[in-house]
Design a protein around this motif. Sequence first.
Motif, PDB file in Angstrom:
ATOM      1  N   THR A   1       0.845  -1.189   0.000  1.00 34.63           N
ATOM      2  CA  THR A   1       0.000   0.000   0.000  1.00 34.63           C
ATOM      3  C   THR A   1       0.881   1.239   0.000  1.00 34.63           C
ATOM      4  O   THR A   1       1.752   1.382   0.860  1.00 34.63           O
ATOM      5  CB  THR A   1      -0.905   0.020   1.255  1.00 34.63           C
ATOM      6  OG1 THR A   1      -1.735  -1.139   1.243  1.00 34.63           O
ATOM      7  CG2 THR A   1      -1.756   1.278   1.302  1.00 34.63           C
ATOM      8  N   LEU A   2       0.654   2.115  -0.955  1.00 31.13           N
ATOM      9  CA  LEU A   2       1.385   3.378  -0.992  1.00 31.13           C
ATOM     10  C   LEU A   2       0.678   4.349  -0.055  1.00 31.13           C
ATOM     11  O   LEU A   2      -0.547   4.467  -0.061  1.00 31.13           O
ATOM     12  CB  LEU A   2       1.440   3.937  -2.410  1.00 31.13           C
ATOM     13  CG  LEU A   2       2.146   3.043  -3.437  1.00 31.13           C
ATOM     14  CD1 LEU A   2       2.149   3.705  -4.804  1.00 31.13           C
ATOM     15  CD2 LEU A   2       3.559   2.700  -3.008  1.00 31.13           C
ATOM     16  N   GLU A   3       1.463   5.020   0.752  1.00 31.69           N
ATOM     17  CA  GLU A   3       0.932   5.951   1.741  1.00 31.69           C
ATOM     18  C   GLU A   3       0.560   7.275   1.076  1.00 31.69           C
ATOM     19  O   GLU A   3       1.215   7.700   0.129  1.00 31.69           O
ATOM     20  CB  GLU A   3       1.973   6.214   2.835  1.00 31.69           C
ATOM     21  CG  GLU A   3       2.385   4.973   3.601  1.00 31.69           C
ATOM     22  CD  GLU A   3       1.252   4.403   4.425  1.00 31.69           C
ATOM     23  OE1 GLU A   3       0.588   5.169   5.159  1.00 31.69           O
ATOM     24  OE2 GLU A   3       1.014   3.182   4.337  1.00 31.69           O
TER      25      GLU A   3
ATOM     26  N   MET B   1      -0.465  17.428  -0.451  1.00 32.26           N
ATOM     27  CA  MET B   1       0.235  16.932  -1.631  1.00 32.26           C
ATOM     28  C   MET B   1      -0.756  16.479  -2.693  1.00 32.26           C
ATOM     29  O   MET B   1      -1.801  15.930  -2.379  1.00 32.26           O
ATOM     30  CB  MET B   1       1.122  15.750  -1.250  1.00 32.26           C
ATOM     31  CG  MET B   1       2.334  16.132  -0.471  1.00 32.26           C
ATOM     32  SD  MET B   1       3.444  14.734  -0.351  1.00 32.26           S
ATOM     33  CE  MET B   1       3.275  14.354   1.366  1.00 32.26           C
ATOM     34  N   ASP B   2      -0.410  16.725  -3.939  1.00 30.00           N
ATOM     35  CA  ASP B   2      -1.195  16.254  -5.072  1.00 30.00           C
ATOM     36  C   ASP B   2      -0.805  14.795  -5.321  1.00 30.00           C
ATOM     37  O   ASP B   2       0.296  14.515  -5.785  1.00 30.00           O
ATOM     38  CB  ASP B   2      -0.908  17.122  -6.297  1.00 30.00           C
ATOM     39  CG  ASP B   2      -1.719  16.699  -7.502  1.00 30.00           C
ATOM     40  OD1 ASP B   2      -2.792  16.080  -7.323  1.00 30.00           O
ATOM     41  OD2 ASP B   2      -1.279  16.987  -8.625  1.00 30.00           O
ATOM     42  N   MET B   3      -1.707  13.872  -4.981  1.00 31.55           N
ATOM     43  CA  MET B   3      -1.419  12.439  -5.092  1.00 31.55           C
ATOM     44  C   MET B   3      -2.329  11.804  -6.140  1.00 31.55           C
ATOM     45  O   MET B   3      -3.513  12.141  -6.226  1.00 31.55           O
ATOM     46  CB  MET B   3      -1.654  11.733  -3.757  1.00 31.55           C
ATOM     47  CG  MET B   3      -0.903  12.297  -2.577  1.00 31.55           C
ATOM     48  SD  MET B   3       0.871  12.033  -2.608  1.00 31.55           S
ATOM     49  CE  MET B   3       0.995  10.311  -2.218  1.00 31.55           C
ATOM     50  N   HIS B   4      -1.779  10.901  -6.911  1.00 36.31           N
ATOM     51  CA  HIS B   4      -2.569  10.097  -7.838  1.00 36.31           C
ATOM     52  C   HIS B   4      -2.091   8.656  -7.717  1.00 36.31           C
ATOM     53  O   HIS B   4      -0.933   8.357  -8.024  1.00 36.31           O
ATOM     54  CB  HIS B   4      -2.410  10.590  -9.281  1.00 36.31           C
ATOM     55  CG  HIS B   4      -3.156   9.752 -10.271  1.00 36.31           C
ATOM     56  ND1 HIS B   4      -4.535   9.717 -10.326  1.00 36.31           N
ATOM     57  CD2 HIS B   4      -2.718   8.886 -11.198  1.00 36.31           C
ATOM     58  CE1 HIS B   4      -4.906   8.870 -11.261  1.00 36.31           C
ATOM     59  NE2 HIS B   4      -3.818   8.355 -11.802  1.00 36.31           N
ATOM     60  N   ARG B   5      -2.972   7.787  -7.206  1.00 35.26           N
ATOM     61  CA  ARG B   5      -2.648   6.370  -6.988  1.00 35.26           C
ATOM     62  C   ARG B   5      -1.382   6.205  -6.151  1.00 35.26           C
ATOM     63  O   ARG B   5      -0.552   5.343  -6.394  1.00 35.26           O
ATOM     64  CB  ARG B   5      -2.524   5.620  -8.310  1.00 35.26           C
ATOM     65  CG  ARG B   5      -3.833   5.580  -9.091  1.00 35.26           C
ATOM     66  CD  ARG B   5      -3.785   4.675 -10.288  1.00 35.26           C
ATOM     67  NE  ARG B   5      -3.661   3.292  -9.829  1.00 35.26           N
ATOM     68  CZ  ARG B   5      -2.868   2.402 -10.420  1.00 35.26           C
ATOM     69  NH1 ARG B   5      -2.131   2.724 -11.453  1.00 35.26           N
ATOM     70  NH2 ARG B   5      -2.807   1.169  -9.953  1.00 35.26           N
ATOM     71  N   GLY B   6      -1.216   7.073  -5.160  1.00 36.63           N
ATOM     72  CA  GLY B   6      -0.095   6.965  -4.244  1.00 36.63           C
ATOM     73  C   GLY B   6       1.179   7.636  -4.699  1.00 36.63           C
ATOM     74  O   GLY B   6       2.189   7.584  -3.997  1.00 36.63           O
ATOM     75  N   VAL B   7       1.167   8.273  -5.858  1.00 37.34           N
ATOM     76  CA  VAL B   7       2.355   8.955  -6.375  1.00 37.34           C
ATOM     77  C   VAL B   7       2.136  10.462  -6.283  1.00 37.34           C
ATOM     78  O   VAL B   7       1.142  10.989  -6.790  1.00 37.34           O
ATOM     79  CB  VAL B   7       2.650   8.555  -7.836  1.00 37.34           C
ATOM     80  CG1 VAL B   7       3.895   9.286  -8.352  1.00 37.34           C
ATOM     81  CG2 VAL B   7       2.832   7.043  -7.956  1.00 37.34           C
TER      82      VAL B   7
ATOM     83  N   ILE C   1       7.033   8.553  -3.774  1.00 38.88           N
ATOM     84  CA  ILE C   1       6.108   7.611  -3.140  1.00 38.88           C
ATOM     85  C   ILE C   1       6.609   7.297  -1.742  1.00 38.88           C
ATOM     86  O   ILE C   1       7.806   7.430  -1.447  1.00 38.88           O
ATOM     87  CB  ILE C   1       5.947   6.300  -3.946  1.00 38.88           C
ATOM     88  CG1 ILE C   1       7.299   5.573  -4.101  1.00 38.88           C
ATOM     89  CG2 ILE C   1       5.288   6.567  -5.287  1.00 38.88           C
ATOM     90  CD1 ILE C   1       7.216   4.199  -4.730  1.00 38.88           C
ATOM     91  N   TRP C   2       5.685   6.887  -0.890  1.00 40.49           N
ATOM     92  CA  TRP C   2       5.989   6.447   0.460  1.00 40.49           C
ATOM     93  C   TRP C   2       5.239   5.157   0.703  1.00 40.49           C
ATOM     94  O   TRP C   2       4.117   4.985   0.235  1.00 40.49           O
ATOM     95  CB  TRP C   2       5.530   7.484   1.493  1.00 40.49           C
ATOM     96  CG  TRP C   2       6.279   8.770   1.437  1.00 40.49           C
ATOM     97  CD1 TRP C   2       7.346   9.129   2.221  1.00 40.49           C
ATOM     98  CD2 TRP C   2       6.027   9.883   0.580  1.00 40.49           C
ATOM     99  NE1 TRP C   2       7.770  10.390   1.891  1.00 40.49           N
ATOM    100  CE2 TRP C   2       6.974  10.879   0.883  1.00 40.49           C
ATOM    101  CE3 TRP C   2       5.090  10.147  -0.428  1.00 40.49           C
ATOM    102  CZ2 TRP C   2       7.016  12.095   0.234  1.00 40.49           C
ATOM    103  CZ3 TRP C   2       5.131  11.363  -1.082  1.00 40.49           C
ATOM    104  CH2 TRP C   2       6.087  12.322  -0.741  1.00 40.49           C
ATOM    105  N   PHE C   3       5.854   4.235   1.436  1.00 40.75           N
ATOM    106  CA  PHE C   3       5.210   2.985   1.818  1.00 40.75           C
ATOM    107  C   PHE C   3       5.885   2.507   3.092  1.00 40.75           C
ATOM    108  O   PHE C   3       6.900   3.052   3.514  1.00 40.75           O
ATOM    109  CB  PHE C   3       5.293   1.939   0.692  1.00 40.75           C
ATOM    110  CG  PHE C   3       6.691   1.655   0.204  1.00 40.75           C
ATOM    111  CD1 PHE C   3       7.391   0.542   0.668  1.00 40.75           C
ATOM    112  CD2 PHE C   3       7.313   2.481  -0.719  1.00 40.75           C
ATOM    113  CE1 PHE C   3       8.674   0.277   0.218  1.00 40.75           C
ATOM    114  CE2 PHE C   3       8.601   2.225  -1.172  1.00 40.75           C
ATOM    115  CZ  PHE C   3       9.280   1.120  -0.702  1.00 40.75           C
ATOM    116  N   LYS C   4       5.300   1.497   3.722  1.00 46.91           N
ATOM    117  CA  LYS C   4       5.837   1.020   4.999  1.00 46.91           C
ATOM    118  C   LYS C   4       6.275  -0.430   4.902  1.00 46.91           C
ATOM    119  O   LYS C   4       5.699  -1.221   4.154  1.00 46.91           O
ATOM    120  CB  LYS C   4       4.781   1.158   6.097  1.00 46.91           C
ATOM    121  CG  LYS C   4       4.448   2.600   6.403  1.00 46.91           C
ATOM    122  CD  LYS C   4       3.401   2.705   7.494  1.00 46.91           C
ATOM    123  CE  LYS C   4       3.095   4.171   7.792  1.00 46.91           C
ATOM    124  NZ  LYS C   4       2.034   4.307   8.810  1.00 46.91           N
ATOM    125  N   ASP C   5       7.297  -0.762   5.689  1.00 46.72           N
ATOM    126  CA  ASP C   5       7.686  -2.163   5.820  1.00 46.72           C
ATOM    127  C   ASP C   5       6.726  -2.817   6.823  1.00 46.72           C
ATOM    128  O   ASP C   5       5.866  -2.137   7.401  1.00 46.72           O
ATOM    129  CB  ASP C   5       9.171  -2.302   6.178  1.00 46.72           C
ATOM    130  CG  ASP C   5       9.513  -1.989   7.622  1.00 46.72           C
ATOM    131  OD1 ASP C   5       8.625  -1.660   8.434  1.00 46.72           O
ATOM    132  OD2 ASP C   5      10.714  -2.069   7.957  1.00 46.72           O
TER     133      ASP C   5
END
Length: 125
Positions: free
Chosen positions: A86-88, A95-101, A110-114
């Motif tokens: 899951t992209l955060e 922030m202007d985000m589109h599908r996590g980008v 992009i940001w995501f978690k371990d």
Amino acid sequence: MLKHKTSSAIVAVSDLERARDFYSNTLGLEPSGDDIDGVLGYQTGDTQLVVYRSADVRPGTGNAVVWRGGDDVEAIAESLRAKGVTLEEYPRLGMDMHRGVHRRDGFAAIWFKDPDGNILHVHSM
């Protein structure tokens, strides 16, 4: 996917085998061969990422690891999504985000978690 990107970090995890699966199989990092008991090493670009077991993991609220993804951020995002990551998104930051980008003025991130909640980040710089 990320093995040729530059990183520099040490990350605490609660379960070393779960972390090994995530960092090796999900992110595609290759072990550096420098593993010792309770510590995993990965070569990423010109640097090394160290993952170690800790009984008291407390993920921070900022980036634990940052990779320079260059022009590959969108492709990396797609690969991560395909593997169930899951992209955060951070709407409170505007922030202007589109599908996590996040994209702005030629910059992409992009940001995501371990599995332990450590925040991992890839950007186009």
